[in-house]
Design a protein around this motif. Structure first.
Motif, PDB file in Angstrom:
ATOM      1  N   ILE A  73      10.263   1.475  -7.801  1.00 43.62           N
ATOM      2  CA  ILE A  73       8.699   2.331  -8.182  1.00 43.62           C
ATOM      3  C   ILE A  73       7.868   1.170  -7.620  1.00 43.62           C
ATOM      4  CG2 ILE A  73       7.267   2.923  -9.237  1.00 43.62           C
ATOM      5  CD1 ILE A  73       8.579   4.519 -10.743  1.00 43.62           C
ATOM      6  N   ASN A  74       7.727  -0.136  -8.001  1.00 43.02           N
ATOM      7  CA  ASN A  74       6.979  -1.483  -8.358  1.00 43.02           C
ATOM      8  C   ASN A  74       7.041  -2.004  -6.206  1.00 43.02           C
ATOM      9  OD1 ASN A  74       5.484  -1.635 -10.252  1.00 43.02           O
ATOM     10  ND2 ASN A  74       7.898  -3.083 -11.349  1.00 43.02           N
ATOM     11  N   CYS A  75       8.744  -1.573  -5.409  1.00 41.54           N
ATOM     12  CA  CYS A  75       8.553  -2.096  -4.447  1.00 41.54           C
ATOM     13  C   CYS A  75       7.992  -0.976  -3.452  1.00 41.54           C
ATOM     14  CB  CYS A  75      10.143  -1.680  -4.189  1.00 41.54           C
ATOM     15  SG  CYS A  75      10.597  -1.768  -2.619  1.00 41.54           S
ATOM     16  N   SER A  76       8.333   0.411  -3.956  1.00 35.83           N
ATOM     17  CA  SER A  76       7.379   1.106  -3.238  1.00 35.83           C
ATOM     18  C   SER A  76       5.599   1.561  -2.632  1.00 35.83           C
ATOM     19  CB  SER A  76       8.281   2.598  -4.032  1.00 35.83           C
ATOM     20  OG  SER A  76       9.294   2.767  -3.847  1.00 35.83           O
ATOM     21  N   LYS A  77       5.368   0.936  -3.911  1.00 37.89           N
ATOM     22  CA  LYS A  77       3.743   0.672  -4.004  1.00 37.89           C
ATOM     23  C   LYS A  77       3.705  -0.523  -2.316  1.00 37.89           C
ATOM     24  CE  LYS A  77       2.904   0.721  -8.324  1.00 37.89           C
ATOM     25  NZ  LYS A  77       2.387   0.083  -9.969  1.00 37.89           N
ATOM     26  N   ILE A  78       4.353  -1.360  -2.102  1.00 37.55           N
ATOM     27  CA  ILE A  78       4.179  -1.557  -0.992  1.00 37.55           C
ATOM     28  C   ILE A  78       4.240  -0.935   0.461  1.00 37.55           C
ATOM     29  CG2 ILE A  78       4.925  -3.922   0.239  1.00 37.55           C
ATOM     30  CD1 ILE A  78       6.456  -4.958  -1.357  1.00 37.55           C
ATOM     31  N   ILE A  79       5.138  -0.201   0.449  1.00 38.13           N
ATOM     32  CA  ILE A  79       5.183   0.595   0.927  1.00 38.13           C
ATOM     33  C   ILE A  79       3.925   1.576   1.392  1.00 38.13           C
ATOM     34  CG2 ILE A  79       6.643   1.961   2.627  1.00 38.13           C
ATOM     35  CD1 ILE A  79       9.029   0.929   1.725  1.00 38.13           C
ATOM     36  N   SER A  80       3.299   1.811   0.479  1.00 33.87           N
ATOM     37  CA  SER A  80       2.906   3.475   0.199  1.00 33.87           C
ATOM     38  C   SER A  80       1.555   2.993   0.246  1.00 33.87           C
ATOM     39  CB  SER A  80       3.614   4.365  -0.867  1.00 33.87           C
ATOM     40  OG  SER A  80       3.787   4.014  -2.368  1.00 33.87           O
ATOM     41  N   GLY A  81       1.238   1.762   0.216  1.00 34.28           N
ATOM     42  CA  GLY A  81      -0.251   1.711  -0.921  1.00 34.28           C
ATOM     43  C   GLY A  81      -1.625   1.451   0.150  1.00 34.28           C
ATOM     44  N   PHE A  82      -1.124   2.003   1.599  1.00 30.89           N
ATOM     45  CA  PHE A  82      -2.213   2.133   2.313  1.00 30.89           C
ATOM     46  C   PHE A  82      -2.188   3.239   2.235  1.00 30.89           C
ATOM     47  CE2 PHE A  82      -0.191  -1.718   2.226  1.00 30.89           C
ATOM     48  CZ  PHE A  82      -1.113  -2.991   2.948  1.00 30.89           C
ATOM     49  N   PHE A  83      -1.717   4.277   2.022  1.00 32.90           N
ATOM     50  CA  PHE A  83      -1.800   6.234   2.202  1.00 32.90           C
ATOM     51  C   PHE A  83      -3.450   6.621   1.718  1.00 32.90           C
ATOM     52  CE2 PHE A  83       2.226   4.831   3.997  1.00 32.90           C
ATOM     53  CZ  PHE A  83       2.450   5.530   5.207  1.00 32.90           C
TER      54      PHE A  83
ATOM     55  N   LEU B 159      -1.195  -9.935  -1.268  1.00 32.66           N
ATOM     56  CA  LEU B 159      -0.172 -10.839  -0.261  1.00 32.66           C
ATOM     57  C   LEU B 159       0.937 -11.251  -1.218  1.00 32.66           C
ATOM     58  CD1 LEU B 159       1.975 -10.413   2.237  1.00 32.66           C
ATOM     59  CD2 LEU B 159       0.523 -13.262   2.707  1.00 32.66           C
ATOM     60  N   LYS B 160       0.684 -12.233  -2.063  1.00 29.88           N
ATOM     61  CA  LYS B 160       1.322 -12.916  -3.489  1.00 29.88           C
ATOM     62  C   LYS B 160       2.034 -11.810  -3.555  1.00 29.88           C
ATOM     63  CE  LYS B 160       1.827 -16.518  -6.291  1.00 29.88           C
ATOM     64  NZ  LYS B 160       0.682 -17.453  -7.289  1.00 29.88           N
ATOM     65  N   GLU B 161       1.418 -10.670  -4.598  1.00 33.41           N
ATOM     66  CA  GLU B 161       1.786  -9.962  -5.253  1.00 33.41           C
ATOM     67  C   GLU B 161       3.441  -9.060  -4.452  1.00 33.41           C
ATOM     68  OE1 GLU B 161      -0.965  -8.701  -8.407  1.00 33.41           O
ATOM     69  OE2 GLU B 161      -1.669  -7.234  -6.313  1.00 33.41           O
ATOM     70  N   CYS B 162       3.062  -8.360  -3.676  1.00 30.46           N
ATOM     71  CA  CYS B 162       4.011  -8.033  -2.867  1.00 30.46           C
ATOM     72  C   CYS B 162       5.108  -8.178  -2.437  1.00 30.46           C
ATOM     73  CB  CYS B 162       3.939  -7.459  -0.790  1.00 30.46           C
ATOM     74  SG  CYS B 162       1.755  -5.977  -1.022  1.00 30.46           S
ATOM     75  N   ILE B 163       4.973  -9.842  -2.037  1.00 26.76           N
ATOM     76  CA  ILE B 163       6.679 -10.666  -2.079  1.00 26.76           C
ATOM     77  C   ILE B 163       6.906 -10.626  -3.738  1.00 26.76           C
ATOM     78  CG2 ILE B 163       6.992 -13.108  -1.691  1.00 26.76           C
ATOM     79  CD1 ILE B 163       4.165 -13.505   0.608  1.00 26.76           C
ATOM     80  N   ASN B 164       6.325 -10.832  -4.963  1.00 21.13           N
ATOM     81  CA  ASN B 164       6.796 -11.372  -6.086  1.00 21.13           C
ATOM     82  C   ASN B 164       7.446  -9.190  -6.321  1.00 21.13           C
ATOM     83  OD1 ASN B 164       6.332 -13.461  -5.975  1.00 21.13           O
ATOM     84  ND2 ASN B 164       4.142 -13.607  -7.155  1.00 21.13           N
ATOM     85  N   VAL B 165       6.924  -8.865  -6.527  1.00 19.41           N
ATOM     86  CA  VAL B 165       7.121  -7.401  -6.230  1.00 19.41           C
ATOM     87  C   VAL B 165       8.835  -7.123  -5.536  1.00 19.41           C
ATOM     88  CG1 VAL B 165       7.060  -4.784  -6.174  1.00 19.41           C
ATOM     89  CG2 VAL B 165       5.415  -6.608  -7.010  1.00 19.41           C
ATOM     90  N   PHE B 166       9.058  -7.308  -4.124  1.00 23.85           N
ATOM     91  CA  PHE B 166       9.625  -6.874  -3.246  1.00 23.85           C
ATOM     92  C   PHE B 166      11.196  -8.235  -4.107  1.00 23.85           C
ATOM     93  CE2 PHE B 166      12.257  -7.935   0.455  1.00 23.85           C
ATOM     94  CZ  PHE B 166      12.797  -6.910   0.988  1.00 23.85           C
ATOM     95  N   ILE B 167      10.319  -9.106  -3.584  1.00 21.12           N
ATOM     96  CA  ILE B 167      12.142  -9.892  -4.249  1.00 21.12           C
ATOM     97  C   ILE B 167      12.712 -10.032  -5.382  1.00 21.12           C
ATOM     98  CG2 ILE B 167      12.378 -12.584  -5.886  1.00 21.12           C
ATOM     99  CD1 ILE B 167      10.574 -13.466  -3.220  1.00 21.12           C
TER     100      ILE B 167
END
Length: 435
Positions: free
Chosen positions: A86-96, A214-222
């Motif tokens: 779910i946290n990773c999905s926010k990276i993809i869906s956060g701009f919609f 950006l930093k949060e996105c990278i941490n969540v993805f990792i």
């Protein structure tokens, strides 16, 4: 009256009656098939043939994948994997528009593709996302509709137990080819739901209040990489010839178990309950496969598929119309019957017809599962529909009207799957899985 027609009438009439009085599907299939067999064979012959067909129906190495994938899904449901996806999905869906609802969709696609269960996705992802969306002012009925509409993507995007069952019933159909064929249809389903969600969310004024840096996105993805790697290991290993689909299911169990222990979300004392739930679910599926093998023999012996094909051709010889009729029948069946038994019953009926029309068995498998997956979100049965409503604690009546736009878009994708072979055949063909 022709003996084959008598057997067909006995089988379908008795099956319908048994289901009507509440007999379990697997028992209904077995008893109806045996009664039909008695009309064409002596009692001893019917008994021996039924026993043989039960063993033949289960004599498949590929079927071992089903309990293993079910076990892997149950471990993931309790292992903290869902929240990281779910946290990773926010990276993809956060701009919609309606970003939280979009996150629900992307999470269902990810979690469903790993667990292989639409119901598990609706429960796990919906259970986490619905309270969050409610806190942000989302209408619970809207949140439930989005969760329900997107949960079935996991039944099409591999690995999928339903596709494994289809491969077993259909005969010489590659599980790997079916897995690869499911990607584009499953993604199109998810993207269609995202499009409708964006339009509805914009009208309702649902926006993301806090964007991730950006930093949060990278941490969540990792943090999500270990969870995402499961699908890479499973599908990559199958395509690379490192292990079979059955062996991949065992790898999925080990991987999800170790990962859940690493996340410290799974306790050893939870395992007996997980194993028991897996055994119950696996037994239901395996027993249905066993009894449906008797029905398949009766259909082949009495040439029921040929009779149905003749009736369809009597209506029209236009392939487009015939495929449309088959879709309508499968959609109706899907509203009353769970996907597993429907695959077992209707594959032997419609597969020969579609193959005669020039459709590849892999494409038909995706068409069949797509139709039946749509049935899981429609009343009166709709297991995902009921699960999604229960998770959101709202009535079905509140959700149905919001689901209608989603039904229209998903039905449009179904038409593409039916009439554009490239939708399902491109990836397996490019990978050399289909010649």
């Amino acid at each position: 009256m022709d003996l084959a027609l008598i057997a067909a009438l006995i089988m379908f009439a008795s099956a319908f009656f048994l289901l009507l009085i509440g007999t379990p599907i697997s028992i209904s299939i077995g008893m109806a098939s045996f009664m039909a067999m008695l009309s064409i064979l002596p009692f001893n012959g019917a008994m021996i043939t039924s026993a043989q067909r039960i063993f033949v129906g289960l004599d498949s190495f590929a079927l071992l994948a089903i309990p293993f994938f079910i076990l892997a899904g149950n471990i993931m449901n309790n292992g903290g994997i869902a929240i990281r996806l779910i946290n990773c999905s926010k990276i993809i869906s956060g701009f919609f528009p309606g970003s939280l609802a979009q996150t629900n969709i992307v999470s269902n696609m990810m979690f469903g593709s790993i667990s292989g269960s639409g119901v598990a996705s609706a429960a796990a992802i919906g259970g986490i996302m619905t309270p969050i969306q409610k806190k942000e002012g989302y209408d619970p009925a809207f949140s439930a509709a989005v969760n329900i509409a997107s949960a079935p993507t996991g039944m099409i995007i591999p690995p999928s137990n339903t596709l494994i069952v289809y491969a077993t019933v259909a005969g010489s159909v590659s599980v790997s080819a079916l897995f690869m064929a499911g990607y584009i249809p499953g993604l199109l389903w998810g993207l269609g739901v995202m499009l409708i969600t964006a339009v509805m969310a914009k009208k309702r004024g649902y926006v993301l209040r806090n964007r991730m840096s950006l930093k949060e996105c990278i941490n969540v993805f990792i943090a999500a990489i270990p969870s995402l790697s499961l699908i890479i290991v499973v599908i990559g290993g199958i395509l690379g010839g490192i292990f079979t689909a059955t062996e991949a299911s065992a790898i999925a169990v080990i991987y999800s178990f170790v990962l859940s222990l690493f996340y410290r979300s799974l306790k050893i004392k939870m395992l007996p309950e997980i194993f028991l739930a897996t055994a119950k679910m696996s037994a239901i599926v395996i027993f249905m496969l066993a009894t449906s093998s008797i029905m398949s023999w009766v259909m082949a012996f009495t040439e029921i598929p040929n009779m149905i094909a003749a009736q369809l051709l009597a209506v029209t010889d236009n392939p487009i119309i015939i495929l449309l009729i088959i879709n309508v029948i499968l959609l109706i069946i899907g509203t009353f019957m769970d996907p597993m038994p429907a695959v077992l019953i209707f594959t032997p009926i419609f597969l020969p017809i579609c193959v005669n029309l020039g459709m590849h068995p892999v494409q038909f498998g995706i068409l069949l599962v797509f139709n039946l997956s749509l049935g899981t979100i429609t009343p009166p049965v709709g297991p995902i529909l009921f699960t999604g409503c229960k998770v959101a604690d709202i009535s079905i009546e509140e959700v149905i009207k919001l689901l209608l736009p989603f039904f229209v878009v998903i039905a449009g994708v179904l038409m593409l799957v039916t009439y554009v072979p490239a939708i399902s055949m491109t990836i397996p063909t490019m990978m050399g899985l289909i010649k």
